[in-house]
Scaffold this active site. Structure first.
Site, PDB file in Angstrom:
ATOM      1  N   ASP A  17      -4.694   1.886  -1.852  1.00  0.00           N
ATOM      2  CA  ASP A  17      -3.743   1.450  -3.047  1.00  0.00           C
ATOM      3  C   ASP A  17      -2.611   2.642  -2.997  1.00  0.00           C
ATOM      4  O   ASP A  17      -2.185   2.775  -4.114  1.00  0.00           O
ATOM      5  CB  ASP A  17      -4.421   0.927  -4.245  1.00  0.00           C
ATOM      6  CG  ASP A  17      -5.199  -0.121  -4.074  1.00  0.00           C
ATOM      7  OD1 ASP A  17      -4.760  -1.059  -3.758  1.00  0.00           O
ATOM      8  OD2 ASP A  17      -6.451  -0.106  -4.355  1.00  0.00           O
ATOM      9  N   GLU A  18      -2.488   3.441  -1.963  1.00  0.00           N
ATOM     10  CA  GLU A  18      -1.544   4.542  -2.376  1.00  0.00           C
ATOM     11  C   GLU A  18      -0.105   3.874  -2.162  1.00  0.00           C
ATOM     12  O   GLU A  18       0.897   4.767  -2.526  1.00  0.00           O
ATOM     13  CB  GLU A  18      -1.814   5.575  -1.183  1.00  0.00           C
ATOM     14  CG  GLU A  18      -3.370   6.171  -1.229  1.00  0.00           C
ATOM     15  CD  GLU A  18      -3.791   5.608  -0.269  1.00  0.00           C
ATOM     16  OE1 GLU A  18      -3.908   4.217   0.162  1.00  0.00           O
ATOM     17  OE2 GLU A  18      -5.098   5.888  -0.046  1.00  0.00           O
ATOM     18  N   LYS A  20       0.747   2.184   1.082  1.00  0.00           N
ATOM     19  CA  LYS A  20       0.839   2.318   2.552  1.00  0.00           C
ATOM     20  C   LYS A  20       1.735   1.000   2.986  1.00  0.00           C
ATOM     21  O   LYS A  20       2.698   1.128   4.036  1.00  0.00           O
ATOM     22  CB  LYS A  20      -0.270   2.230   3.475  1.00  0.00           C
ATOM     23  CG  LYS A  20      -1.390   3.318   3.287  1.00  0.00           C
ATOM     24  CD  LYS A  20      -2.618   3.092   3.752  1.00  0.00           C
ATOM     25  CE  LYS A  20      -3.442   2.098   3.191  1.00  0.00           C
ATOM     26  NZ  LYS A  20      -4.046   2.264   1.955  1.00  0.00           N
ATOM     27  N   GLY A  21       1.468   0.082   2.195  1.00  0.00           N
ATOM     28  CA  GLY A  21       2.441  -1.298   2.755  1.00  0.00           C
ATOM     29  C   GLY A  21       4.060  -1.181   2.543  1.00  0.00           C
ATOM     30  O   GLY A  21       4.605  -1.424   3.413  1.00  0.00           O
ATOM     31  N   HIS A  47      -2.253  -5.054   1.198  1.00  0.00           N
ATOM     32  CA  HIS A  47      -0.884  -3.999   0.994  1.00  0.00           C
ATOM     33  C   HIS A  47       0.282  -4.892   0.484  1.00  0.00           C
ATOM     34  O   HIS A  47       0.698  -5.878   1.159  1.00  0.00           O
ATOM     35  CB  HIS A  47      -0.392  -3.465   2.355  1.00  0.00           C
ATOM     36  CG  HIS A  47      -1.578  -2.809   2.825  1.00  0.00           C
ATOM     37  ND1 HIS A  47      -1.463  -2.227   4.244  1.00  0.00           N
ATOM     38  CD2 HIS A  47      -2.723  -2.242   2.585  1.00  0.00           C
ATOM     39  CE1 HIS A  47      -2.589  -1.519   4.331  1.00  0.00           C
ATOM     40  NE2 HIS A  47      -3.298  -1.319   3.324  1.00  0.00           N
ATOM     41  N   GLN A 239      -7.137   0.893   3.759  1.00  0.00           N
ATOM     42  CA  GLN A 239      -7.849   1.703   3.044  1.00  0.00           C
ATOM     43  C   GLN A 239      -7.327   3.190   2.792  1.00  0.00           C
ATOM     44  O   GLN A 239      -6.241   3.353   3.306  1.00  0.00           O
ATOM     45  CB  GLN A 239      -9.397   1.549   3.203  1.00  0.00           C
ATOM     46  CG  GLN A 239      -9.856   0.344   3.269  1.00  0.00           C
ATOM     47  CD  GLN A 239      -9.636  -0.659   4.508  1.00  0.00           C
ATOM     48  OE1 GLN A 239      -9.963  -0.139   5.625  1.00  0.00           O
ATOM     49  NE2 GLN A 239      -9.117  -1.809   4.293  1.00  0.00           N
ATOM     50  N   THR A 254     -16.031   2.828   3.201  1.00  0.00           N
ATOM     51  CA  THR A 254     -15.739   1.584   4.141  1.00  0.00           C
ATOM     52  C   THR A 254     -16.100   1.821   5.312  1.00  0.00           C
ATOM     53  O   THR A 254     -16.148   3.050   5.878  1.00  0.00           O
ATOM     54  CB  THR A 254     -14.202   1.220   3.987  1.00  0.00           C
ATOM     55  OG1 THR A 254     -14.098   0.096   4.752  1.00  0.00           O
ATOM     56  CG2 THR A 254     -13.432   2.314   4.481  1.00  0.00           C
ATOM     57  N   HIS A 342       5.213   5.559  -6.489  1.00  0.00           N
ATOM     58  CA  HIS A 342       4.938   5.517  -7.867  1.00  0.00           C
ATOM     59  C   HIS A 342       5.609   6.793  -8.774  1.00  0.00           C
ATOM     60  O   HIS A 342       5.157   7.506  -9.682  1.00  0.00           O
ATOM     61  CB  HIS A 342       3.398   5.654  -8.216  1.00  0.00           C
ATOM     62  CG  HIS A 342       2.952   4.301  -7.611  1.00  0.00           C
ATOM     63  ND1 HIS A 342       2.767   3.191  -8.857  1.00  0.00           N
ATOM     64  CD2 HIS A 342       2.508   3.861  -6.444  1.00  0.00           C
ATOM     65  CE1 HIS A 342       2.182   2.287  -8.097  1.00  0.00           C
ATOM     66  NE2 HIS A 342       2.051   2.507  -6.628  1.00  0.00           N
ATOM     67  N   LEU A 343       6.727   7.318  -7.908  1.00  0.00           N
ATOM     68  CA  LEU A 343       7.511   8.423  -8.561  1.00  0.00           C
ATOM     69  C   LEU A 343       8.145   7.903  -9.843  1.00  0.00           C
ATOM     70  O   LEU A 343       8.778   8.806 -10.634  1.00  0.00           O
ATOM     71  CB  LEU A 343       8.891   8.900  -7.645  1.00  0.00           C
ATOM     72  CG  LEU A 343       8.050   9.965  -6.462  1.00  0.00           C
ATOM     73  CD1 LEU A 343       8.976  10.041  -5.414  1.00  0.00           C
ATOM     74  CD2 LEU A 343       7.736  11.323  -7.322  1.00  0.00           C
ATOM     75  N   ASP A 344       8.217   6.613 -10.275  1.00  0.00           N
ATOM     76  CA  ASP A 344       8.827   6.252 -11.630  1.00  0.00           C
ATOM     77  C   ASP A 344       7.686   6.477 -12.599  1.00  0.00           C
ATOM     78  O   ASP A 344       7.977   6.278 -13.789  1.00  0.00           O
ATOM     79  CB  ASP A 344       9.043   4.834 -11.273  1.00  0.00           C
ATOM     80  CG  ASP A 344       7.955   3.847 -11.058  1.00  0.00           C
ATOM     81  OD1 ASP A 344       7.040   4.518 -10.375  1.00  0.00           O
ATOM     82  OD2 ASP A 344       7.764   2.607 -11.394  1.00  0.00           O
TER      83      ASP A 344
END
Lengths: 397, 324
Positions: A17-18, A20-21, A47, A239, A254, A342-344
């Protein structure tokens, strides 16, 4: 030469959930890309990409699909045709015409079948409070079964008792060979009978998998090499490195190599850049360690596309963890640049590597840039929030 | 088991795979999709780059009338391009059989999004035989589009205005018929860089789309058809936009499978060969009974006309492209 002109391997430096998508989508939208190559995982990937008002949670399709880039599922990917068909229908609804025609699959890729999925769920349910945080999609079970060749009933392989007489694991190429497929599925069905019996019989699966083989392009040999020779590839990891089968924290891992190593294998020595993706804070699904976990972080950053999974368990969040970040980068044998998402998010804190208490992080970008070049920046899953920088390689500079 | 709801997908999965395979019967799109996206390009016969399309009279066809049908192939059109690709091939036969035109010559083309698609414009050649089918089969259904509710229709209009030569106009001062089939808006501006890249003209300034349609209207009767089953069928903004540009030549069509019949009937009306009732009866005669209802509804506006008129400026109007 910019770091991102050639082949790029995208890996997540957290527990998944970083972003990547969204990063893969941004890379594909940024300049011509021949294909997105998936190099690990299977139908459990999720993603999220939003582009021009279209949203899709990419699972087996590559996150470059909205940018019109075809997907190749390499031999390291686990393929689940039922989920693939369902995802193709969702993509059609999102405006992608005949998505299956955008897909090619290495014939050596393992098949995840209803037998694996039901066994996975039965095992996880039996663990009760000791759940591993499995997605319930049969991923681990598919890998485990593939390791049993020659094992006898009662033996213990990778901490699990062999419950019957195993056979060869079915692969994507078998889908076009009904007699081979039937033999392998019969063995699989007998093997798992004590644990789980899915509703679908072998006959029905053979028919369905045959239709799957007709609908997608199944490749043999070095398809990734052919694609790489044709143009730029983006390798999409599933992942995160902290869940890696060798580098993660057992048993909450995983059954997949989430580091760039599979991608490097596929590239066969071709030059490439490794792009490590990180949020400005840490998240994870379900059980397992999260040393900097904080209810305040969780409360501050609600998720649009992640919630509690029936099998995975709760969505959790914590401060940025310098030690874990360094550990993840080391597990990759280093990365060339970072993508920071997520820089916001405001009011961030970081736990320094020396383990002292969390300190305020007023300028997260500067904090990351002090470690590595930041090549991609972004906020939510929406492509509009992403920027791809012309980062230079420090290695080749 | 409780958690096996995905099991219910077995039927749907099989259907999905079969449908995907069926689409591969359209060879050119399937072949191209097997290649890396960067290699996607229009078939040579449909590439508008530095091209001129001609609709000429010949010994066999002394009274040629050009008919151009350009349809949007982006994702928002969903399955409509495929439905049309399968049905438009009979357009020529329909026109000839009912005697609406002596020598129809038909050109097919496809419109995408120059901002985001690799193949944003495909323009075939005017044909009067079964080479039309081949054009339709070699149209690449990219299915992309930018998702901003606009596609590059104005780029197609520019090509038709500047890169098509017809004897009908040169010899007889007769307009051709151009049908644009889509479901979105024009781009706010026709960008010079897109013209240079896709068509090859050395244009240096962006162009106001409205002026392109004015220029186009000098030589063409231009229609916009909004077919059902596309994304914006019920969006009033689309109708307002196109009515503003083309007046009553904006047509909504309930059944995308009836597009071929709608074009034939519209031409029959404009040529004043038939009225709406006769056109619909003709459709029934050629077996398009189901389609005739949708056509009748789409033509309700056109049918009220006693003389062929158009809201777009006639040849005396402004002819210069407005730069901005």
């Amino acid at each position: 030469m910019s770091l991102l002109d050639g082949h790029v391997v995208v890996v997540g430096l957290g527990f998944g959930d970083e972003g990547k998508g969204a990063v893969v989508d941004a890379l594909c939208a940024d300049r011509p890309t021949t294909a997105v190559v998936r190099f690990n995982g299977g139908a459990q990937a999720a993603h999220n990409v939003v582009a021009h008002g279209r949203h899709h949670t990419f699972s087996q399709f590559g996150a470059g699909t909205f940018a019109g880039v075809p997907t190749h599922l390499s031999r390291f990917v686990l393929v689940e045709p039922f989920a693939l068909a369902a995802e193709a229908r969702r993509l059609e609804t999102a405006g992608v015409r005949n998505p299956l025609s955008l897909l090619s699959v290495d014939g050596r890729a393992l098949l995840t079948t209803p037998f694996h999925i039901h066994a996975n769920r039965a095992r996880e349910e039996a663990r009760g409070a000791e759940r591993h945080g499995s997605c319930g999609k049969g991923i681990g079970e598919t890998v485990w079964y593939s390791l049993l060749s020659g094992a006898l009933p009662g033996e213990v392989v990778e901490n699990q008792e062999v419950i019957g007489t195993p056979g060869e694991a079915p692969t994507v190429a078998d889908c076009a060979r009904p007699s081979v497929l039937r033999r392998k599925l019969d063995t699989l069905a007998r093997f798992y009978a004590p644990l789980a019996v899915p509703r679908h019989g072998v006959d029905e699966l053979v028919t369905l998998y045959r239709a799957f083989a007709d609908a997608v392009r199944i490749t043999d040999g070095d398809e990734t090499g052919r694609l790489a020779a044709a143009g730029r590839l983006v390798f999409e990891g599933a992942q995160g490195v902290l869940l890696d089968q060798h580098h993660g924290f057992h048993p909450h891992t995983t059954w997949s190599t989430t580091t760039p190593h599979n991608a490097r294998d596929l590239l066969g020595g071709r030059p490439h850049a490794v792009l490590g993706v990180t949020r400005t804070y840490l998240t994870r699904h379900g059980a397992g360690p999260l040393p900097t976990e904080s209810a305040s972080v969780l409360a501050r950053f609600p998720e649009a596309h992640n919630d509690t999974g029936e099998f995975q368990g709760a969505w959790r969040a914590g401060h940025l963890d310098e030690a874990l970040l360094d550990y993840a980068i080391a597990a990759c044998d280093g990365v060339d640049a970072l993508a920071v998402t997520h820089l916001d998010a405001a009011g961030l804190r970081v736990v320094p590597g020396d383990g002292s208490p969390a300190v305020d992080l007023p300028d997260p970008l500067a904090w990351f840039a002090a470690r590595l070049p930041v090549a991609v920046t972004g906020s939510g899953p929406d492509r509009a929030g992403y920027r791809v920088a012309e980062a230079r390689s420090r290695i080749n500079a | 088991m409780g958690h096996g709801h995905w099991d219910d997908n077995a039927y749907a999965a099989a259907k999905t795979f079969r449908a995907a395979k069926g689409e591969d019967d359209f060879g050119y799109s399937a072949d191209l999709r097997a290649k890396p996206a960067k290699d996607w390009k229009a078939a040579a016969a449909l590439d508008p780059k530095n091209a001129v399309r001609e609709c000429r009279d010949s010994a066999d066809h002394t009274d040629s009338t050009p008919i151009a049908v350009l349809f949007d192939v982006t994702g928002s059109m969903r399955r409509v391009p495929r439905i049309m690709q399968g049905k438009l091939g009979k357009l020529h036969g329909l026109l000839k059989r009912r005697g609406y035109l002596a020598d129809p010559q038909v050109l097919f083309g496809a419109i995408g999004d120059a901002d985001s698609d690799r193949v944003p414009l495909q323009i075939g050649q005017f044909e009067s035989d079964n080479r039309m089918d081949e054009q339709l089969r070699t149209i690449f259904l990219e299915g992309g589009g930018g998702g901003q509710k606009s596609e590059s229709y104005e780029l197609a209009a520019y090509f038709m205005a500047r890169h098509v030569v017809t004897d009908a106009w040169r010899e007889r001062g007769r307009k051709g018929y151009l049908f644009l089939i889509g479901d979105e808006l024009n781009k706010p501006a026709l960008e010079a860089r897109h013209i240079r890249r896709v068509i090859g003209d050395d244009v240096r300034e962006d162009i106001d789309p409205a002026s392109v349609y004015r220029e186009l209207a000098r030589k063409w009767n231009v229609y916009f058809v909004l077919p059902n089953q596309s994304s914006y069928y019920n969006d009033p903004e689309i109708g307002e936009h196109w009515s503003g540009l083309l007046g009553q030549n904006f047509l909504k069509l309930d059944d995308p499978g009836a597009v071929c019949e709608l074009i034939a009937a519209t031409i029959g009306l404009e040529e004043q060969v038939v009225d709406v009732d006769r056109a619909l009866a003709d459709l029934a005669d050629v077996g398009s009974v189901a389609e005739s209802a949708a056509v009748g509804k789409a033509l309700a506006k056109l049918g009220t006309k006693t003389v062929v008129t158009s809201a777009v400026p006639e040849p005396g109007g402004p002819s210069d492209v407005v730069l901005r």
